[in-house]
Structures are given as C-alpha cells and as structure tokens.
Design an enzyme around this catalytic site. Structure first.
Site, PDB file in Angstrom:
ATOM      1  N   SER A 113       0.836  -1.203   0.000  1.00 41.11           N
ATOM      2  CA  SER A 113       0.000   0.000   0.000  1.00 41.11           C
ATOM      3  C   SER A 113       0.870   1.252   0.000  1.00 41.11           C
ATOM      4  O   SER A 113       1.641   1.487   0.933  1.00 41.11           O
ATOM      5  CB  SER A 113      -0.902   0.016   1.231  1.00 41.11           C
ATOM      6  OG  SER A 113      -1.440   1.316   1.375  1.00 41.11           O
ATOM      7  N   HIS A 145      -1.252  -1.176  -4.307  1.00 36.30           N
ATOM      8  CA  HIS A 145      -2.509  -0.906  -3.590  1.00 36.30           C
ATOM      9  C   HIS A 145      -2.592   0.597  -3.316  1.00 36.30           C
ATOM     10  O   HIS A 145      -1.691   1.187  -2.703  1.00 36.30           O
ATOM     11  CB  HIS A 145      -2.554  -1.700  -2.289  1.00 36.30           C
ATOM     12  CG  HIS A 145      -3.855  -1.598  -1.555  1.00 36.30           C
ATOM     13  ND1 HIS A 145      -4.950  -2.379  -1.860  1.00 36.30           N
ATOM     14  CD2 HIS A 145      -4.243  -0.795  -0.539  1.00 36.30           C
ATOM     15  CE1 HIS A 145      -5.955  -2.066  -1.048  1.00 36.30           C
ATOM     16  NE2 HIS A 145      -5.552  -1.095  -0.234  1.00 36.30           N
ATOM     17  N   ASP A 188      -4.873   3.652  -1.744  1.00 36.56           N
ATOM     18  CA  ASP A 188      -5.962   3.951  -0.802  1.00 36.56           C
ATOM     19  C   ASP A 188      -6.486   5.367  -1.007  1.00 36.56           C
ATOM     20  O   ASP A 188      -5.777   6.342  -0.750  1.00 36.56           O
ATOM     21  CB  ASP A 188      -5.440   3.812   0.637  1.00 36.56           C
ATOM     22  CG  ASP A 188      -5.173   2.361   0.993  1.00 36.56           C
ATOM     23  OD1 ASP A 188      -6.117   1.565   0.916  1.00 36.56           O
ATOM     24  OD2 ASP A 188      -4.030   2.042   1.345  1.00 36.56           O
ATOM     25  N   MET A 199      -9.147   8.078   0.250  1.00 39.89           N
ATOM     26  CA  MET A 199     -10.000   8.390   1.417  1.00 39.89           C
ATOM     27  C   MET A 199     -10.569   9.788   1.284  1.00 39.89           C
ATOM     28  O   MET A 199      -9.839  10.715   0.895  1.00 39.89           O
ATOM     29  CB  MET A 199      -9.182   8.326   2.699  1.00 39.89           C
ATOM     30  CG  MET A 199      -8.449   7.026   2.904  1.00 39.89           C
ATOM     31  SD  MET A 199      -7.464   7.097   4.408  1.00 39.89           S
ATOM     32  CE  MET A 199      -6.653   5.502   4.336  1.00 39.89           C
ATOM     33  N   HIS A 250      -8.487   1.104  -3.846  1.00 39.64           N
ATOM     34  CA  HIS A 250      -9.409   0.862  -2.730  1.00 39.64           C
ATOM     35  C   HIS A 250     -10.081   2.184  -2.376  1.00 39.64           C
ATOM     36  O   HIS A 250      -9.438   3.075  -1.815  1.00 39.64           O
ATOM     37  CB  HIS A 250      -8.582   0.299  -1.562  1.00 39.64           C
ATOM     38  CG  HIS A 250      -9.338   0.082  -0.291  1.00 39.64           C
ATOM     39  ND1 HIS A 250      -8.713  -0.141   0.921  1.00 39.64           N
ATOM     40  CD2 HIS A 250     -10.663   0.043  -0.019  1.00 39.64           C
ATOM     41  CE1 HIS A 250      -9.618  -0.303   1.869  1.00 39.64           C
ATOM     42  NE2 HIS A 250     -10.813  -0.177   1.333  1.00 39.64           N
ATOM     43  N   MET A 300     -12.259   4.374  -0.198  1.00 40.91           N
ATOM     44  CA  MET A 300     -12.908   4.558   1.102  1.00 40.91           C
ATOM     45  C   MET A 300     -13.652   5.887   1.034  1.00 40.91           C
ATOM     46  O   MET A 300     -13.284   6.868   1.687  1.00 40.91           O
ATOM     47  CB  MET A 300     -11.846   4.533   2.217  1.00 40.91           C
ATOM     48  CG  MET A 300     -11.347   3.117   2.489  1.00 40.91           C
ATOM     49  SD  MET A 300      -9.742   3.094   3.322  1.00 40.91           S
ATOM     50  CE  MET A 300      -8.679   3.190   1.902  1.00 40.91           C
ATOM     51  N   MET A 324     -11.342  -5.984   5.550  1.00 45.12           N
ATOM     52  CA  MET A 324     -10.574  -5.019   6.341  1.00 45.12           C
ATOM     53  C   MET A 324     -10.221  -5.669   7.675  1.00 45.12           C
ATOM     54  O   MET A 324     -11.098  -6.079   8.439  1.00 45.12           O
ATOM     55  CB  MET A 324     -11.376  -3.742   6.585  1.00 45.12           C
ATOM     56  CG  MET A 324     -11.628  -2.894   5.340  1.00 45.12           C
ATOM     57  SD  MET A 324     -10.147  -2.500   4.389  1.00 45.12           S
ATOM     58  CE  MET A 324      -9.145  -1.677   5.623  1.00 45.12           C
ATOM     59  N   ASP A 377      -6.563  -6.574   4.224  1.00 48.35           N
ATOM     60  CA  ASP A 377      -6.025  -5.213   4.246  1.00 48.35           C
ATOM     61  C   ASP A 377      -6.010  -4.647   5.664  1.00 48.35           C
ATOM     62  O   ASP A 377      -7.063  -4.405   6.257  1.00 48.35           O
ATOM     63  CB  ASP A 377      -6.874  -4.330   3.318  1.00 48.35           C
ATOM     64  CG  ASP A 377      -6.272  -2.947   3.133  1.00 48.35           C
ATOM     65  OD1 ASP A 377      -5.164  -2.703   3.626  1.00 48.35           O
ATOM     66  OD2 ASP A 377      -6.946  -2.124   2.480  1.00 48.35           O
TER      67      ASP A 377
HETATM   68  C1  DX5 Z   1      -6.342   1.355   5.706  1.00 51.78           C
HETATM   69  C2  DX5 Z   1      -5.920   1.096   4.277  1.00 51.78           C
HETATM   70  C3  DX5 Z   1      -4.807   0.145   4.169  1.00 51.78           C
HETATM   71  C4  DX5 Z   1      -3.535   0.623   4.810  1.00 51.78           C
HETATM   72  C5  DX5 Z   1      -2.785  -0.566   5.299  1.00 51.78           C
HETATM   73  O1  DX5 Z   1      -7.481   2.108   5.730  1.00 51.78           O
HETATM   74  O2  DX5 Z   1      -7.002   0.570   3.539  1.00 51.78           O
HETATM   75  O3  DX5 Z   1      -4.575  -0.255   2.846  1.00 51.78           O
HETATM   76  O4  DX5 Z   1      -2.723   1.368   3.934  1.00 51.78           O
HETATM   77  O5  DX5 Z   1      -1.695  -0.125   6.027  1.00 51.78           O
HETATM   78  P1  DX5 Z   1      -0.964  -1.066   7.083  1.00 51.78           P
HETATM   79  O6  DX5 Z   1      -0.451  -2.251   6.320  1.00 51.78           O
HETATM   80  O7  DX5 Z   1       0.111  -0.175   7.592  1.00 51.78           O
HETATM   81  O8  DX5 Z   1      -1.981  -1.450   8.117  1.00 51.78           O
HETATM   82 ZN    ZN Z   2      -6.526  -0.332   1.530  1.00 53.12          ZN
END
Ligand code: DX5
Ligand code: ZN
Length: 216
Positions: A8, A33, A35, A37, A66, A68, A137, A175
């Site tokens: 990620s 990956h 993320d 948000m 991903h 969010m 998750m 994840d």
């Molecule tokens: C959290 C994200 C993850 C995050 C994982 O909301 O969806 O993808 O980057 O990070 P680690 O591996 O540090 O928990």
């Molecule tokens: Zn993620």
C-alpha cells in the site's frame, strides 16, 4: 495459486513516489494498492486523482484501487481512465451494490468489495458471483499502521467456504496490519492477496520484505 502481494502506497514517501514506485516495479510485488480516502466515509483524507495519475505514470504493475469514499459510483469512469485494474468499493458505502459492480465491470475493471471489520461476510451470499475480489478489512479503515484484528481469521474461513460453496473464482484480499506474524496463517485460512503498507515501507529493506511475504 501463490499469494499476491499488494504493497500500500499510503505508507510510501510521498516526496519520493517515483522512487518508491520503481522499488515496487523491481520487487516481487504483484499489485500497487492505492488507498483513496474522502474524510467522510473514513476520518482521514489521503490523496486523489492527480496523485494516482502520477503513480500510474511510473507503475508497471496493476493498480488495485481501494475507495474509502461515499457515493463511489460518481467516480467510476474517472478511475477507469486512470487505468485502475481493480476498483474496490465499500459494501457500507453502496446502496445498490449490484449496480455499482456492473458499472465497474462495464468500464473494463475488475470489481472489488471491501467489508469493514464489523460487517459479516454472509451479506455477500447473493452477490459473490459478481465480485472479483473481496477485501476484508483487518483494521478499521482510514489509517495505516494499526494493529491487526484477530477475528479476521474467522472471516477469511467463512468467506472461503462461501466462495467454494458457490464455485466462484472470487479472490480474498486482506487489508490492514498485515505482517510476517499473521501472513502465513492468513494464507492458510484462504487469503489470496495480502496488502501491506507499514510493514513493507517502514522496513529496512522493503524489497526483501516483499520477497519474504511472497515466499511464505
Ligand atoms: C487502511 C488502508 C490500508 C492501509 C494498510 O485504511 O485501507 O490499505 O494502507 O496499512 P498497514 O499495512 O500499515 O496497516
Ligand atoms: Zn486499503
């Protein structure tokens, strides 16, 4: 199938995204990956389209995006134009999940559905055939570097049973909080894709850390 490793970029050095992307290109990582948000669905804002575009210019591996965010349907075409290979929406953010998944696929991407830690996997019983990747998750979404929630093992097993019972080809992605302490047990329980942010990027040797996860 050998497990896929999806580092990620949330834990990458944002001042050196080209360098970190090239590290992933030259590693055994399978996917990037990403993320996204929005500060509404989750209590944090990460980055959006311009940063994804910049990463995409250097990434030589599939982009696993991903979302969010609330109302993900509004942005599906844009993520397709940015070359997302997998586009994952949250179950909790979609009133019409079936429609969202069809739209993702009609734009040429693989369709993913993410479940928050409190959302039971049996809610996917009537839609599993339409899902390419289920992202479980294993932390509450919104931040990297949190600790792994152990109930995830039960969810992986239940999801694997559901997928097998219906003869579906859906992949199981995990994840949040993935490290060398839980990765093997997750694979044994049925996980196909491991996302790892902090564990990879905060390691002394990220390339070797990826290789170790791949070798498990
Ligand atoms: C959290 C994200 C993850 C995050 C994982 O909301 O969806 O993808 O980057 O990070 P680690 O591996 O540090 O928990
Ligand atoms: Zn993620």
């Amino acid at each position: 199938m050998k497990q896929l490793i999806a580092p990620s970029l949330l834990a990458a050095d944002f001042g050196n995204l080209q360098r970190d992307s090239e590290m992933l290109n030259n590693s055994e990582a399978d996917w990037f990956h990403i993320d996204i948000m929005d500060g509404v669905f989750v209590p944090n804002i990460s980055y959006g389209m311009p940063v994804l575009k910049a990463i995409g210019e250097h990434a030589q591996k599939p982009l696993d995006v991903h979302l969010m965010i609330v109302e993900p349907d509004r942005y599906i075409e844009e993520f397709a134009a940015l070359n997302a290979a997998v586009l994952t929406v949250h179950y909790e953010a979609c009133n019409h999940l079936h429609r969202s998944l069809q739209k993702i696929k009609s734009c040429g991407m693989n369709a993913g559905v993410a479940l928050n830690p409190h959302t039971p996997v049996h809610l996917l019983t009537d839609i599993i055939q339409d899902i390419d990747v289920v992202c479980l998750m294993s932390v509450n979404p919104g931040f990297g570097g949190q600790s792994f929630i152990k109930n995830t093992y039960n969810k992986v097993k239940a999801l694997k049973d559901l997928i097998t019972a219906q003869g579906s080809t859906t992949l199981i992605e995990i994840d949040g909080g993935v490290t060398d302490k839980n990765a093997k047990a997750l694979i044994d329980a049925g996980a196909d894709v491991l996302v790892a942010g902090s564990f990879v990027f905060k390691a002394e040797n990220p390339t070797q850390t990826i290789a170790n996860l791949k070798a498990l």
